[in-house]
Design a protein around this motif. Structure first.
Motif, PDB file in Angstrom:
ATOM      1  N   ALA A 143      40.221  30.211  48.601  1.00 25.27           N
ATOM      2  CA  ALA A 143      40.021  30.186  47.154  1.00 25.27           C
ATOM      3  C   ALA A 143      39.160  28.980  46.801  1.00 25.27           C
ATOM      4  CB  ALA A 143      41.365  30.108  46.426  1.00 25.27           C
ATOM      5  N   CYS A 180      49.512  28.784  50.030  1.00 19.34           N
ATOM      6  CA  CYS A 180      49.887  29.113  48.659  1.00 19.34           C
ATOM      7  C   CYS A 180      51.333  29.582  48.574  1.00 19.34           C
ATOM      8  CB  CYS A 180      48.946  30.156  48.051  1.00 19.34           C
ATOM      9  SG  CYS A 180      49.163  31.825  48.673  1.00 19.34           S
ATOM     10  N   ARG A 227      50.605  29.959  40.651  1.00 25.23           N
ATOM     11  CA  ARG A 227      50.333  30.114  42.079  1.00 25.23           C
ATOM     12  C   ARG A 227      49.914  28.739  42.584  1.00 25.23           C
ATOM     13  NH1 ARG A 227      45.499  33.683  44.805  1.00 25.23           N
ATOM     14  NH2 ARG A 227      44.261  32.180  43.614  1.00 25.23           N
ATOM     15  N   SER A 282      42.516  31.962  35.444  1.00 25.42           N
ATOM     16  CA  SER A 282      41.937  33.135  36.098  1.00 25.42           C
ATOM     17  C   SER A 282      41.200  33.984  35.069  1.00 25.42           C
ATOM     18  CB  SER A 282      43.048  33.968  36.751  1.00 25.42           C
ATOM     19  OG  SER A 282      42.564  35.237  37.152  1.00 25.42           O
ATOM     20  N   GLU A 283      40.215  34.757  35.540  1.00 22.29           N
ATOM     21  CA  GLU A 283      39.541  35.693  34.642  1.00 22.29           C
ATOM     22  C   GLU A 283      40.436  36.880  34.310  1.00 22.29           C
ATOM     23  OE1 GLU A 283      36.681  38.437  37.185  1.00 22.29           O
ATOM     24  OE2 GLU A 283      36.272  36.320  37.580  1.00 22.29           O
ATOM     25  N   ASP A 284      41.536  37.040  35.039  1.00 22.14           N
ATOM     26  CA  ASP A 284      42.524  38.076  34.753  1.00 22.14           C
ATOM     27  C   ASP A 284      43.734  37.412  34.092  1.00 22.14           C
ATOM     28  OD1 ASP A 284      44.392  40.063  34.642  1.00 22.14           O
ATOM     29  OD2 ASP A 284      44.268  40.611  36.768  1.00 22.14           O
ATOM     30  N   GLN A 290      47.412  37.405  35.494  1.00 24.28           N
ATOM     31  CA  GLN A 290      47.762  36.689  36.712  1.00 24.28           C
ATOM     32  C   GLN A 290      48.282  35.285  36.402  1.00 24.28           C
ATOM     33  OE1 GLN A 290      47.722  38.122  39.859  1.00 24.28           O
ATOM     34  NE2 GLN A 290      47.403  39.912  38.524  1.00 24.28           N
ATOM     35  N   LEU A 305      48.698  31.214  36.493  1.00 23.54           N
ATOM     36  CA  LEU A 305      47.742  30.123  36.570  1.00 23.54           C
ATOM     37  C   LEU A 305      47.740  29.549  37.985  1.00 23.54           C
ATOM     38  CD1 LEU A 305      48.717  28.257  33.271  1.00 23.54           C
ATOM     39  CD2 LEU A 305      46.734  29.736  33.621  1.00 23.54           C
ATOM     40  N   ASP A 306      46.573  29.137  38.457  1.00 20.63           N
ATOM     41  CA  ASP A 306      46.496  28.434  39.737  1.00 20.63           C
ATOM     42  C   ASP A 306      46.716  26.947  39.502  1.00 20.63           C
ATOM     43  OD1 ASP A 306      46.009  30.592  41.428  1.00 20.63           O
ATOM     44  OD2 ASP A 306      43.846  30.510  41.086  1.00 20.63           O
ATOM     45  N   LEU A 330      35.717  29.172  32.921  1.00 19.81           N
ATOM     46  CA  LEU A 330      36.005  28.997  34.334  1.00 19.81           C
ATOM     47  C   LEU A 330      34.892  28.178  34.977  1.00 19.81           C
ATOM     48  CD1 LEU A 330      37.286  32.569  35.249  1.00 19.81           C
ATOM     49  CD2 LEU A 330      38.465  30.685  34.112  1.00 19.81           C
ATOM     50  N   THR A 375      38.441  32.411  29.244  1.00 23.91           N
ATOM     51  CA  THR A 375      39.792  32.900  29.029  1.00 23.91           C
ATOM     52  C   THR A 375      40.350  32.252  27.778  1.00 23.91           C
ATOM     53  OG1 THR A 375      41.948  33.266  30.085  1.00 23.91           O
ATOM     54  CG2 THR A 375      40.938  31.124  30.427  1.00 23.91           C
TER      55      THR A 375
END
Length: 220
Positions: free
Chosen positions: A20, A27, A44, A76-78, A81, A83-84, A131, A138
């Motif tokens: 990533a 992860c 995540r 994320s662009e989704d 999902q 958050l990272d 992003l 987002t």
């Protein structure tokens, strides 16, 4: 970049290795605990996959326990999902009732001129965050106490960059796996001072410093 310091509860026992953002990470799934499962902030966690004390602590962290983590939040662009959270530091030797959730959102901008009044004497306005190295945006809300109304009225301009300090919160309707309501509850925020527009090159819409204004963003 977006900085976070938070007590995070590990939910998964697996430690998968993924690629990533151009690097290899170990992860795991985790949350910033809430009052109920519907109000947890889902994450995540990404820990750089290089042998050392940090990765060793990450791999030995027990599911269901909390750790104090600092790192960078990546959207994320989704929006469905989690958050990272790219882990910079991790400390597992903490009281298990400890709670921390502090975020500095550094690359945001106002997504609307409309300030909405909410219950409990709070205000909300839509903001966007782009992003890294991408045209993808987002959306979330910035919430603030009504005592910030004067500052908001003076600073709000659709498309204007903003830096927000506060804490993240999410809310999901029971049984809904779609996009959560996501907000940063601001303790304070700052904006770059607006410069007077010049007429030397109106088409470029630039300031004397060479900064190009952000184009207004669409509403939902």
């Amino acid at each position: 970049m977006n900085f976070i310091a938070a007590t995070v509860e590990l939910r998964s026992t697996a430690r998968d290795t993924i690629n990533a953002f151009g690097l290899e990470y170990c992860c795991a799934d985790a949350v910033v605990p809430g009052n109920s499962s519907d109000s947890e902030v889902k994450l995540r966690l990404l820990c750089y996959n290089r042998e050392g004390p940090k990765l060793g602590t990450f791999k030995q962290w027990e599911s269901g326990s909390r750790a104090l983590i600092t790192g960078n939040v990546v959207f994320s662009e989704d929006p469905t999902q989690p958050l990272d959270l790219i882990v910079n530091t991790i400390e597992t030797n903490i009281p298990q009732d400890m709670y921390c959730n502090q975020v500095v959102l550094g690359n945001a901008f106002f997504g609307s001129d409309e300030i909405k009044e909410r219950k409990n004497d709070s205000l909300a306005i839509k903001i966007g965050t782009s992003l890294d190295n991408s045209d993808v945006v987002t959306w979330l809300f910035m919430e603030a106490h009504s005592s910030r109304r004067k500052k908001l009225d003076e600073r709000v301009r659709k498309g204007r960059p903003i830096c927000v300090q506060g804490y993240l919160r999410e809310y999901r309707k029971e049984g809904d796996d779609g996009s959560p309501y996501r907000a940063i509850v601001a303790s304070d925020f700052s904006t770059r001072r607006d410069r007077a527009k010049t007429e030397r090159n109106p088409a470029a819409n630039s300031t004397a410093s060479g900064y190009t204004e952000v184009d207004p963003v669409p509403d939902y």
